[in-house]
Design an enzyme around this catalytic site. Sequence first.
Site, PDB file in Angstrom:
ATOM      1  CB  THR A   1       7.504   5.145  -1.604  1.00 56.80           C
ATOM      2  OG1 THR A   1       6.091   4.403  -1.169  1.00 56.80           O
ATOM      3  CG2 THR A   1       8.418   5.064  -0.334  1.00 56.80           C
TER       4      THR A   1
ATOM      5  CB  THR B   1       4.441   3.928 -12.710  1.00 58.53           C
ATOM      6  OG1 THR B   1       3.571   5.272 -12.310  1.00 58.53           O
ATOM      7  CG2 THR B   1       5.330   4.392 -13.590  1.00 58.53           C
TER       8      THR B   1
ATOM      9  CB  THR C   1      -5.717  11.918   3.751  1.00 54.14           C
ATOM     10  OG1 THR C   1      -5.192  10.915   2.982  1.00 54.14           O
ATOM     11  CG2 THR C   1      -6.222  13.116   3.047  1.00 54.14           C
TER      12      THR C   1
ATOM     13  CB  ALA D   1       8.905   1.420   7.599  1.00 53.33           C
TER      14      ALA D   1
ATOM     15  CG  PHE E   1      -5.994  -3.089  -6.393  1.00 55.41           C
ATOM     16  CD1 PHE E   1      -6.553  -4.113  -6.284  1.00 55.41           C
ATOM     17  CD2 PHE E   1      -6.265  -1.680  -6.195  1.00 55.41           C
ATOM     18  CE1 PHE E   1      -8.041  -3.689  -6.370  1.00 55.41           C
ATOM     19  CE2 PHE E   1      -7.285  -1.407  -6.054  1.00 55.41           C
ATOM     20  CZ  PHE E   1      -8.457  -2.383  -6.094  1.00 55.41           C
TER      21      PHE E   1
ATOM     22  CG  ASP F   1       2.912  10.484  -4.962  1.00 59.12           C
ATOM     23  OD1 ASP F   1       2.018   9.895  -5.728  1.00 59.12           O
ATOM     24  OD2 ASP F   1       2.785  10.495  -3.725  1.00 59.12           O
TER      25      ASP F   1
ATOM     26  CG  ASN G   1      -0.821  -0.608  -6.666  1.00 57.63           C
ATOM     27  OD1 ASN G   1      -1.632  -0.903  -7.218  1.00 57.63           O
ATOM     28  ND2 ASN G   1      -1.040   0.424  -5.837  1.00 57.63           N
TER      29      ASN G   1
ATOM     30  CG  ASP H   1       1.731   6.648  -9.949  1.00 55.84           C
ATOM     31  OD1 ASP H   1       1.372   5.531 -10.037  1.00 55.84           O
ATOM     32  OD2 ASP H   1       2.183   7.051  -8.799  1.00 55.84           O
TER      33      ASP H   1
END
Lengths: 336, 336
Positions: free
Chosen positions: A237, A146, A49, A232, A150, A239, A148, A116
């Site tokens: 990444t 896992t 998306t 970049a 936040f 997943d 991040n 995740d």
Amino acid sequence: MEDEHDYRVLSIQSHVVSGYCGNKAAVFPLQTLGFDVDILNTVQFSNHTGYPSWTGSKMTADQVQELFDGLEANGLTDDYTHILTGYIGNYSILEKVENMVRKLKSKNPKLIYVCDTVMGDEGALYVAPEIVPLYRNILRFVDVVTPNQFEAELLSEMKISSLKDACTAASKLHDLGAPNVIITTLCVPLVDVPKDIQLESSSDQSLYCFTSQTLPDGSIEQHLISFPTYPAYFTGTGDLFSSLVVARLQESINASVIPSLSDAAYRVVCSVNAIAKNTWLHQQKKIENLQDIKSKPDAAKITRQCELQLIKGKKEIECPERVGLGVIKKTRISQP
Amino acid sequence: MEDEHDYRVLSIQSHVVSGYCGNKAAVFPLQTLGFDVDILNTVQFSNHTGYPSWTGSKMTADQVQELFDGLEANGLTDDYTHILTGYIGNYSILEKVENMVRKLKSKNPKLIYVCDTVMGDEGALYVAPEIVPLYRNILRFVDVVTPNQFEAELLSEMKISSLKDACTAASKLHDLGAPNVIITTLCVPLVDVPKDIQLESSSDQSLYCFTSQTLPDGSIEQHLISFPTYPAYFTGTGDLFSSLVVARLQESINASVIPSLSDAAYRVVCSVNAIAKNTWLHQQKKIENLQDIKSKPDAAKITRQCELQLIKGKKEIECPERVGLGVIKKTRISQP
């Protein structure tokens, strides 16, 4: 008797025809490392998306359940060794998944669940708010979570502004039931970071991976892993990261009575970072105006050139240490 | 400028959550050999239909078209290098696929279409009869067609009872438009087979792979490849075979001005045969009553142990010659 290496993973994630995110990012690495993966696709989209448009359909919770029931009717759910879940934006599907995990764990108490908890990034929630407490509940069945930074904040219900905060937040996730916590990307002030793993940086903040593991004696072992970053635009990444956690943790379990989460995470970071670097190099070569890739790009052509260089990363998946040595470092935070 | 090895395959096939057939059998080998694969799944089933039961859903022709349109809207159909199609039991979907191939070929005239005309086996048709003439029509756009003996008979509208018949049938498929024909499994009388590739066999019939290629001067080069067989129950070997044809033919194109279909097919047979052997060995180890696997097994437990040992076959996919030398042989049938 089951072979030493007959690993069967059930991976419940989204599917895109073209490009790499969800199961398209997670399955190839696992297969490359010898894991049989049962691929349950919760959505079928033409592309991710981040492109200007996409087509396709989402499964309903009943359709997901029906596929699971079909597996169960043929005894195919009897011996999963791992379950991996990624982005599940639908509350009803996530409820079903919770029950599936519960059932699979009752069939195989040694089953490892890598979860995740995809909910948002950099302060923005992109799932319904009621997903947050559901994930908090699911942590009871999780072996590795896992988030991040936040997502770790959402799950622990606290702001993470320092390394000390990260340690506290991880402890809270342990209390909720997850014995292993990997905060995949942690941004903390440079003063918090041990000198031996500090990276050259123009800012006073640095990006790290943080691991926290409860040991059999009840103590907690925590590590910080430093890795270089690339300017970049990345999709998938996370997943890729969680799929490699499945494989590397299993290796660590095979190698030692007390598996090392930080060793596993180190190897994961090496592979992911090498593929991220290749993706960045590809973007530099293919995209004329490099300014375009520093934020979410608008044009499909650019987005496409930003896709993860996953298939060309087979070697980096197979041999993580080779690529990581000397650049990626870990250090223990908790007192030995 | 496009990289020498930026190959992008669009693979349109079925998907099963568990086990190996359709895209689950085709994608991993291609990815292992460095091909980016866009995976368009025409069905989502829990498992293949050789099991006692299955759940899931089939896509409509409109849903398949919608996914393709979504790709096209983002320019993702502009540079496919290959298209691979397998079992498509739905006439309307196959019609759409014909148009997709036509469109992709107009965007990239060098695009290679490998078409596995899955329609039936051993005298039994398992698609609607009107699919047969549609495939005959599609041969106009096909670069390689990979029928089994029965499918070659359907397409050529003649019975194949001898090696001479196979040569004639292949010529007919060339006349219909396919420059390269691989009859994946050909059962012909032993008297037809050149002495140097005859295998020890208790029967007076032998199983071979047959290749027929039109050369730039208009002549036809035909080869017969012998390979050992195993008394096991296989699913997905055909899908594995046609996916490897994509990769090995591309290698042959890269290696020579006039690519060799028979060289490509030889390497495909080597990999497929090695994985078939491993699957047979696995079945021998796992299934108590070996009689059960000589026909389509009834119980899910047995069917499951019959699944293709694909993921453990990574080495056999990467290094086909190593496994094939000395056992698998090819010989030229046509006059040089």
